[in-house]
Design a protein around this motif. Structure first.
Motif, PDB file in Angstrom:
ATOM      1  N   GLN A 103       0.831  -1.203   0.000  1.00 49.15           N
ATOM      2  CA  GLN A 103       0.000   0.000   0.000  1.00 49.15           C
ATOM      3  C   GLN A 103       0.866   1.253   0.000  1.00 49.15           C
ATOM      4  O   GLN A 103       1.943   1.276   0.596  1.00 49.15           O
ATOM      5  CB  GLN A 103      -0.920  -0.016   1.220  1.00 49.15           C
ATOM      6  N   SER A 104       0.354   2.317  -0.642  1.00 48.19           N
ATOM      7  CA  SER A 104       1.164   3.528  -0.797  1.00 48.19           C
ATOM      8  C   SER A 104       1.030   4.520   0.351  1.00 48.19           C
ATOM      9  O   SER A 104       1.812   5.443   0.464  1.00 48.19           O
ATOM     10  CB  SER A 104       0.810   4.230  -2.109  1.00 48.19           C
ATOM     11  N   SER A 105       0.028   4.366   1.228  1.00 42.43           N
ATOM     12  CA  SER A 105      -0.062   5.108   2.486  1.00 42.43           C
ATOM     13  C   SER A 105      -0.121   6.620   2.316  1.00 42.43           C
ATOM     14  O   SER A 105       0.878   7.321   2.434  1.00 42.43           O
ATOM     15  CB  SER A 105       1.134   4.741   3.391  1.00 42.43           C
ATOM     16  N   TRP A 106      -1.326   7.155   2.067  1.00 44.10           N
ATOM     17  CA  TRP A 106      -1.454   8.588   1.798  1.00 44.10           C
ATOM     18  C   TRP A 106      -1.708   9.435   3.036  1.00 44.10           C
ATOM     19  O   TRP A 106      -1.471  10.643   3.028  1.00 44.10           O
ATOM     20  CB  TRP A 106      -2.579   8.830   0.790  1.00 44.10           C
ATOM     21  N   LEU A 107      -2.189   8.844   4.140  1.00 42.46           N
ATOM     22  CA  LEU A 107      -2.674   9.656   5.248  1.00 42.46           C
ATOM     23  C   LEU A 107      -1.567  10.452   5.940  1.00 42.46           C
ATOM     24  O   LEU A 107      -1.715  11.645   6.177  1.00 42.46           O
ATOM     25  CB  LEU A 107      -3.408   8.770   6.266  1.00 42.46           C
ATOM     26  N   THR A 108      -0.454   9.815   6.275  1.00 44.59           N
ATOM     27  CA  THR A 108       0.590  10.529   7.013  1.00 44.59           C
ATOM     28  C   THR A 108       1.590  11.229   6.105  1.00 44.59           C
ATOM     29  O   THR A 108       2.164  12.246   6.495  1.00 44.59           O
ATOM     30  CB  THR A 108       1.351   9.576   7.961  1.00 44.59           C
ATOM     31  N   ASN A 109       1.824  10.694   4.921  1.00 40.75           N
ATOM     32  CA  ASN A 109       2.823  11.299   4.031  1.00 40.75           C
ATOM     33  C   ASN A 109       2.235  12.246   3.001  1.00 40.75           C
ATOM     34  O   ASN A 109       2.963  12.985   2.347  1.00 40.75           O
ATOM     35  CB  ASN A 109       3.630  10.217   3.312  1.00 40.75           C
ATOM     36  N   GLY A 110       0.919  12.213   2.839  1.00 41.09           N
ATOM     37  CA  GLY A 110       0.281  13.092   1.873  1.00 41.09           C
ATOM     38  C   GLY A 110       0.086  12.418   0.531  1.00 41.09           C
ATOM     39  O   GLY A 110       0.764  11.445   0.190  1.00 41.09           O
ATOM     40  N   PRO A 111      -0.850  12.938  -0.277  1.00 38.97           N
ATOM     41  CA  PRO A 111      -1.187  12.286  -1.548  1.00 38.97           C
ATOM     42  C   PRO A 111      -0.053  12.288  -2.567  1.00 38.97           C
ATOM     43  O   PRO A 111       0.073  11.349  -3.350  1.00 38.97           O
ATOM     44  CB  PRO A 111      -2.389  13.096  -2.045  1.00 38.97           C
ATOM     45  N   GLU A 112       0.783  13.345  -2.589  1.00 43.66           N
ATOM     46  CA  GLU A 112       1.862  13.377  -3.584  1.00 43.66           C
ATOM     47  C   GLU A 112       2.873  12.263  -3.334  1.00 43.66           C
ATOM     48  O   GLU A 112       3.329  11.595  -4.268  1.00 43.66           O
ATOM     49  CB  GLU A 112       2.566  14.745  -3.571  1.00 43.66           C
ATOM     50  N   ALA A 113       3.221  12.053  -2.064  1.00 37.58           N
ATOM     51  CA  ALA A 113       4.139  10.956  -1.735  1.00 37.58           C
ATOM     52  C   ALA A 113       3.517   9.608  -2.080  1.00 37.58           C
ATOM     53  O   ALA A 113       4.208   8.702  -2.565  1.00 37.58           O
ATOM     54  CB  ALA A 113       4.513  11.010  -0.260  1.00 37.58           C
TER      55      ALA A 113
END
Length: 344
Positions: free
Chosen positions: A275-285
């Motif tokens: 999973q790319s994990s958007w919540l803590t790193n933000g959508p761009e990351a």
């Protein structure tokens, strides 16, 4: 891979790692990126574990402490489903001494009765261990009761870093790494699929990252029960650990961990999805992470409260937002179910 090989991987050039992870990801999934319409049901914030890194927990009797009744919890699930259309509800909360296994059995049966199309992705090894001790039952007995009530799968909460030195420092009241792994193994033996997680960027070392990844890979080699691996960044804001660890890791750290995971979790230790994990790193990351091995964007996370401050600043509010971000990054979005089967 053994521990030493994973350690060496973590030290490699980031772009070399990304290139190798992209090759594996492309071979497996092409340019398809999956996502799921999900909500998070945080049924209580009362917790006796009191982790140093968590901004969510409250003591019993505090002004903003709460515990949802089964009726209120069900109402929230049905309201979100009516508004957005759900495929999954992630049930997680604190270790609340006032809540026993009957609460979850009643809640799961109510959800399945009113909304059978919603998969229940529920609790964590920590909560299972607590319920076993509260009910004077084995982990297996607890898991069997939860499964019979409607639990479809189990998230990897409470994993953090599976090294006891780290766990004693950031969550001394939490179960040790061996118990976390044994409960996951018990779930896998019962046919309950789970996720594996990693929270990095606090007091751990890179060598301890390798130990964590190796322990997950070793269990997967034996059980094949992990559906996905999810890594996220420790956020210093609003919790006691933030007084010592003042700055979060950058997005480059997420890319390194994601790429190493995609490379390490192959062969006999194959974990299908990263999973790319958007919540803590933000959508761009999260968009970049798809080029470093991630093939799943995660869920919409309606109602998420543990990292509420992060949720408020994120532009992701609906499945349409997720689709837009996946397409913007140059990938083909595909909605999935709880078991990572593509449904549209």
């Amino acid at each position: 891979m053994d521990r030493g090989e994973i350690e060496e991987l973590l030290k490699r050039d980031l772009w070399e790692l990304g290139s190798e992870a992209w090759r594996i990801r492309s071979k497996l999934y092409g340019r398809v990126t999956t996502y799921i319409s999900s909500m998070v049901l945080n049924y209580t914030n009362v917790c006796v574990i009191e982790c140093e890194f968590c901004p969510f927990w409250r003591r019993r009797g505090e002004q903003d402490a709460y515990a949802l009744s089964v009726e209120e919890a069900l109402r929230r699930v049905l309201e979100v489903d009516a508004k957005y259309g759900l495929r999954q509800v992630l049930v997680q909360g604190g270790i609340n001494p006032d809540i026993g296994i009957e609460y979850f059995e009643e809640l799961f049966r109510a959800i399945k009765s009113k909304a059978p199309h919603i998969a229940i992705h529920a609790l964590s090894p920590l909560e299972v261990d607590y319920l076993a001790r509260r009910e004077r039952a084995s982990w297996r007995e607890v898991l069997e009761r939860l499964r019979e009530a409607g639990m479809d799968s189990m998230p990897g909460g409470g994993g953090e870093i599976l090294v006891d030195r780290v766990r004693r420092e950031i969550s001394p009241k939490k179960i040790g790494s061996e118990i976390w792994l044994r409960i996951m193994e018990e779930a896998h033996k019962l046919g309950i699929p789970t996720s594996a997680t990693m929270m990095y960027g606090h007091v751990e070392t890179q060598e301890e990252w390798a130990e964590h990844l190796w322990k997950i890979a070793d269990l997967q080699r034996r059980t094949k029960g992990f559906m996905a691996f999810i890594a996220w960044n420790y956020e210093p804001a609003g919790n006691p650990l933030g007084r010592r660890v003042k700055y979060a890791k950058t997005a480059a750290t997420l890319l390194r961990v994601v790429a190493v995971a995609r490379i390490a979790f192959t062969g006999e230790s194959f974990i299908p999805h990263i999973q790319s994990s958007w919540l803590t790193n933000g959508p761009e990351a999260a968009e970049l992470a798809m080029y470093f091995g991630a093939d799943d964007f995660g869920g919409t996370l309606y109602e998420e409260r543990v990292l509420e401050s992060q949720r408020r600043i994120s532009p992701i509010g609906t499945r349409e937002d997720v689709v837009m971000l996946i397409e913007r990054a140059g990938f083909t979005p595909a909605e999935r179910d709880n078991w990572y089967r593509i449904i549209s």
